[in-house]
Design a protein around this motif. Structure first.
Motif, PDB file in Angstrom:
ATOM      1  N   ALA A 433       0.836  -1.199   0.000  1.00 28.42           N
ATOM      2  CA  ALA A 433       0.000   0.000   0.000  1.00 28.42           C
ATOM      3  C   ALA A 433       0.874   1.253   0.000  1.00 28.42           C
ATOM      4  CB  ALA A 433      -0.924  -0.009   1.209  1.00 28.42           C
ATOM      5  N   GLN A 434       1.924   1.244   0.807  1.00 29.92           N
ATOM      6  CA  GLN A 434       2.786   2.433   0.876  1.00 29.92           C
ATOM      7  C   GLN A 434       3.504   2.683  -0.442  1.00 29.92           C
ATOM      8  OE1 GLN A 434       5.170   1.439   4.307  1.00 29.92           O
ATOM      9  NE2 GLN A 434       3.684   2.340   5.726  1.00 29.92           N
ATOM     10  N   VAL A 435       3.926   1.601  -1.078  1.00 27.92           N
ATOM     11  CA  VAL A 435       4.624   1.744  -2.352  1.00 27.92           C
ATOM     12  C   VAL A 435       3.634   2.120  -3.464  1.00 27.92           C
ATOM     13  CG1 VAL A 435       5.944   0.488  -4.112  1.00 27.92           C
ATOM     14  CG2 VAL A 435       6.515   0.211  -1.693  1.00 27.92           C
ATOM     15  N   GLY A 436       2.476   1.487  -3.471  1.00 28.55           N
ATOM     16  CA  GLY A 436       1.490   1.752  -4.527  1.00 28.55           C
ATOM     17  C   GLY A 436       0.950   3.171  -4.464  1.00 28.55           C
ATOM     18  N   ILE A 437       0.550   3.586  -3.288  1.00 29.06           N
ATOM     19  CA  ILE A 437       0.030   4.949  -3.139  1.00 29.06           C
ATOM     20  C   ILE A 437       1.149   5.965  -3.377  1.00 29.06           C
ATOM     21  CG2 ILE A 437      -0.970   6.588  -1.489  1.00 29.06           C
ATOM     22  CD1 ILE A 437      -2.943   4.508  -2.652  1.00 29.06           C
ATOM     23  N   GLY A 438       2.338   5.636  -2.882  1.00 28.66           N
ATOM     24  CA  GLY A 438       3.486   6.517  -3.127  1.00 28.66           C
ATOM     25  C   GLY A 438       3.727   6.675  -4.622  1.00 28.66           C
ATOM     26  N   ALA A 439       3.594   5.573  -5.358  1.00 27.79           N
ATOM     27  CA  ALA A 439       3.852   5.606  -6.801  1.00 27.79           C
ATOM     28  C   ALA A 439       2.862   6.530  -7.508  1.00 27.79           C
ATOM     29  CB  ALA A 439       3.758   4.193  -7.375  1.00 27.79           C
ATOM     30  N   VAL A 440       1.595   6.427  -7.111  1.00 27.60           N
ATOM     31  CA  VAL A 440       0.571   7.277  -7.722  1.00 27.60           C
ATOM     32  C   VAL A 440       0.841   8.745  -7.403  1.00 27.60           C
ATOM     33  CG1 VAL A 440      -1.873   7.872  -7.634  1.00 27.60           C
ATOM     34  CG2 VAL A 440      -1.187   5.476  -7.738  1.00 27.60           C
ATOM     35  N   LYS A 441       1.165   9.016  -6.152  1.00 23.09           N
ATOM     36  CA  LYS A 441       1.420  10.412  -5.774  1.00 23.09           C
ATOM     37  C   LYS A 441       2.653  10.956  -6.489  1.00 23.09           C
ATOM     38  CE  LYS A 441      -0.583  10.290  -1.121  1.00 23.09           C
ATOM     39  NZ  LYS A 441      -0.292  10.356   0.320  1.00 23.09           N
ATOM     40  N   TYR A 442       3.700  10.132  -6.507  1.00 21.17           N
ATOM     41  CA  TYR A 442       4.944  10.619  -7.089  1.00 21.17           C
ATOM     42  C   TYR A 442       4.787  10.894  -8.581  1.00 21.17           C
ATOM     43  CZ  TYR A 442       9.907  11.190  -7.964  1.00 21.17           C
ATOM     44  OH  TYR A 442      11.123  11.717  -8.320  1.00 21.17           O
ATOM     45  N   ALA A 443       4.058  10.022  -9.273  1.00 27.06           N
ATOM     46  CA  ALA A 443       3.858  10.225 -10.709  1.00 27.06           C
ATOM     47  C   ALA A 443       3.170  11.570 -10.941  1.00 27.06           C
ATOM     48  CB  ALA A 443       3.012   9.099 -11.289  1.00 27.06           C
ATOM     49  N   ASP A 444       2.278  11.900 -10.036  1.00 24.72           N
ATOM     50  CA  ASP A 444       1.548  13.147 -10.152  1.00 24.72           C
ATOM     51  C   ASP A 444       2.439  14.350  -9.826  1.00 24.72           C
ATOM     52  OD1 ASP A 444      -0.467  15.131  -9.989  1.00 24.72           O
ATOM     53  OD2 ASP A 444      -1.890  13.561  -9.498  1.00 24.72           O
ATOM     54  N   LEU A 445       3.312  14.172  -8.836  1.00 22.15           N
ATOM     55  CA  LEU A 445       4.101  15.292  -8.332  1.00 22.15           C
ATOM     56  C   LEU A 445       5.398  15.505  -9.095  1.00 22.15           C
ATOM     57  CD1 LEU A 445       3.562  14.547  -4.554  1.00 22.15           C
ATOM     58  CD2 LEU A 445       2.716  16.561  -5.805  1.00 22.15           C
ATOM     59  N   SER A 446       5.817  14.514  -9.879  1.00 24.14           N
ATOM     60  CA  SER A 446       7.142  14.642 -10.469  1.00 24.14           C
ATOM     61  C   SER A 446       7.130  15.324 -11.836  1.00 24.14           C
ATOM     62  CB  SER A 446       7.822  13.276 -10.560  1.00 24.14           C
ATOM     63  OG  SER A 446       7.012  12.379 -11.279  1.00 24.14           O
ATOM     64  N   THR A 447       5.944  15.545 -12.399  1.00 28.00           N
ATOM     65  CA  THR A 447       5.919  16.396 -13.592  1.00 28.00           C
ATOM     66  C   THR A 447       5.334  17.732 -13.171  1.00 28.00           C
ATOM     67  OG1 THR A 447       3.860  15.244 -14.075  1.00 28.00           O
ATOM     68  CG2 THR A 447       5.682  14.882 -15.588  1.00 28.00           C
TER      69      THR A 447
END
Ligand code: ARG
Length: 586
Positions: A433-447
């Motif tokens: 859960a931490q990795v999956g949610i982190g992945a979604v957030k990071y994809a959004d925040l990194s562009t």
């Protein structure tokens, strides 16, 4: 707590002192210091200065260098090219500044001296409606800005401007009156967000169908809107049920997103109902808004329709109804006058930019916004599918946010499971859960927010490349080294010479405070994401070139552990600001 000046700012200061000693007339010139590949820093400012003084840039540069007294920070300054300065700092200066950061709980990051109060409008879904990826973006970007600004010392007030008012409630409430059990829960126990939303969804569709097909229902629904606006108690109580039911759903999604949304910060459109009449009166009396065909309108020279006619912002419709604009203008009054905001930040889809442009301009004309109080839309782009088209299911429907998050968690759990060495099933589920949610957030925040981005789960949970998973593994790897270090402790040793990759890592770590200030000032969380990715990359290079636990001397082991630990703390702090967890073991 002590803020630590970065080496960049120390060097900048030394150069500025040298400049004013060599050229008293040019005391205020900026040396224009940058990080550089050739040396640690490069200063380009003397070129422009020479042009201005009509002097020879290389001669001028040499004079400046000679005017800088010997010190233990600058190892070498070389005049190069047409008149740049290439600057190398000493190894001990790098370790000194990092040691000062390590000694501070805030990693030496200063507070913003001119901090004010920012109201952030974010995470604003709509009552009785499913949340979609646009709401995800607002929530993720907004939550990151809350954390980043608070970290710089800004007072932040969160506002979730949910869509909880409008004529559609006439239809919904009337339907519920006629079908009183539609929102009942299947059991006595607490209802799940999922069930709440599916009830609302069914009710929404059924009432819409009836509204479109049955003239008599339509009439009753319209009469219900009038009752709602008149504050009829029974009607309001039913409206409240829709809001409460929706909140159960919203909170379940925010919870899945590992996001802390507080009930007191949810002030939806209805929260400004009492202000609407006065907002209109003020605008009309001051002449900011004018009556046009019965409606109260604000006109703009540069906003015109395709036919060339001006398109006004409608504050009150000709039937007396108030809409989205009246609410937003009232919210501005509230935020400025009652909440004492100095900045208003709106994390909202770029497709609403024209609305905010007109609303802000109206507020400026009314004097609610001015030189002391600014408003900014942090506009974000559209989430696209892998095919580059707006994100839809194969059937062409909007993708349910919950399904998306569940899929991300599933994918991430698979990745975690594959790499897991000593994790239990429960740990795999938690980390997934931490990795999956982190992945979604990071994809959004990194562009950068303004750009559209592709929602590509394969890419998001990849271990390589610019993903949160890569950052989380870098963090966990460091923790594993620190655990394995046994009695060896992280200790800074300023007397040691540093390898190139240690210097690069150290200088990057030292830039954290400046990066935070820039990220906050520009409302640009993607800059923090980029910084963290670079940090992990510097660390990867360091780790492959410099043995840590097997270094040559005990002092070197300690010093490298020190670099490892400060890297981990910086990663952890940065990720936390982005709302992403850093598990200790992965
Ligand atoms: N509820 C709106 C939507 O879903 C977003 C609200 C944005 N905030 C505001 N103050 N207008 O599109």
């Amino acid at each position: 707590m002590a803020s630590v000046p970065s080496l960049a700012s120390t060097v900048q200061q030394r150069l500025a002192d040298g400049l004013s000693a060599a050229l008293p007339d040019a005391a205020s010139a900026d040396p224009l210091l940058r990080r550089s590949d050739r040396a640690d820093f490069q200063a380009n400012g003397i070129l422009a200065l020479a042009k201005q003084l009509k002097g020879n840039p290389r001669e001028l540069a040499t004079k400046v260098v000679e005017a800088i007294p010997a010190n233990d920070v600058l190892k070498e300054i070389e005049v190069s090219g047409p008149g740049f300065l290439n600057i190398t700092v000493t190894d001990s200066a790098i370790i000194d500044t990092l040691a000062a950061r390590a000694a501070d709980a805030r990693l030496g990051v200063p507070f913003n001296e001119s901090a004010g109060t920012t109201v952030i409008d974010y995470a604003q879904p709509n009552v009785a409606k499913e949340m979609h990826v646009g709401h995800l973006r607002s929530a993720v970007i907004g939550a990151a800005m809350v954390e980043i600004l608070e970290f710089t010392g800004e007072t932040v007030v969160r506002r979730h401007h949910i869509g909880d008012w409008g004529t559609q409630f006439g239809m919904l409430i009337q339907f519920l009156i006629e079908h009183p059990h539609e929102l009942d829960h299947s059991s006595e126990s607490e209802v799940s967000g999922e069930e709440a939303m599916s009830n609302l969804n069914r009710l929404y569709k059924a009432s819409r169908a009836l509204f479109d097909s049955d003239e008599e229902f339509k009439t009753r629904a319209r009469a219900r809107v009038v009752d709602l606006q008149a504050g009829d108690e029974e009607t309001l109580a039913l409206w409240q049920r829709f809001v409460d039911e929706s909140k159960i759903y919203f909170y379940s999604v925010f919870d899945k997103l590992d996001m802390d949304i507080r009930d007191g910060d949810v002030v939806g459109e209805s929260g400004y109902n009492d202000m609407l009449v006065e907002t209109c009166r003020i605008l009309e009396e001051s002449g900011v808004a004018v009556r046009s065909e019965g409606a109260l309108c604000v006109f703009f020279d540069d906003v015109k329709g395709p036919d060339g006619n001006p398109v006004p912002l409608i504050v009150q419709k000709s039937d007396g109804g108030f809409g989205y604009a009246a609410t937003d203008l009232s919210a501005i009054r509230d935020r400025v006058q009652n909440l004492k905001a100095t900045s208003l930040l709106y994390v909202v889809d770029a497709r609403q930019s024209l609305h905010f442009k007109m609303v802000f301009e109206t507020a400026r004309r009314a004097g609610w916004l001015n030189d002391e109080v600014k408003a900014v839309q942090l506009a974000f782009g559209t989430v696209l599918g892998k095919d580059g088209k707006p994100f839809k299911t194969r059937e062409g429907e909007t993708v349910r946010l919950v399904d998306l998050l569940d899929e991300a968690i599933d994918r991430a759990s698979a990745v975690v499971r594959e790499k897991a060495q000593d994790l239990t099933e429960a740990e795999i589920a938690e980390r997934g859960a931490q990795v999956g949610i982190g992945a979604v957030k990071y994809a959004d925040l990194s562009t950068s927010a303004a750009r559209d981005y592709k929602f590509d789960l394969d890419q998001m949970v990849s271990l390589n490349g610019d993903t949160s998973v890569y950052l989380q593994y870098a963090y966990a790897r460091i923790q594993s080294i620190l655990r394995k270090a046994g009695d060896a402790k992280p200790v800074a040793h300023r007397e040691l010479g540093l390898a190139a990759s240690e210097r690069a890592l150290g200088l990057h770590l030292d830039g954290f405070g400046e990066l935070i200030a820039e990220t906050a000032a520009e409302y640009a969380p993607h800059k923090l994401a980029a910084y963290l990715y670079q940090l992990a990359s510097h660390y990867t290079t360091f780790y492959s070139e410099c043995p840590v636990l097997k270094a040559d001397t005990p002092e070197q082991v300690e010093n490298r552990l020190f670099l490892c630990e400060l890297t981990a703390r910086t990663l952890h702090q940065g990720m936390a600001l982005l709302g992403i967890r850093t598990p200790e073991r992965l």
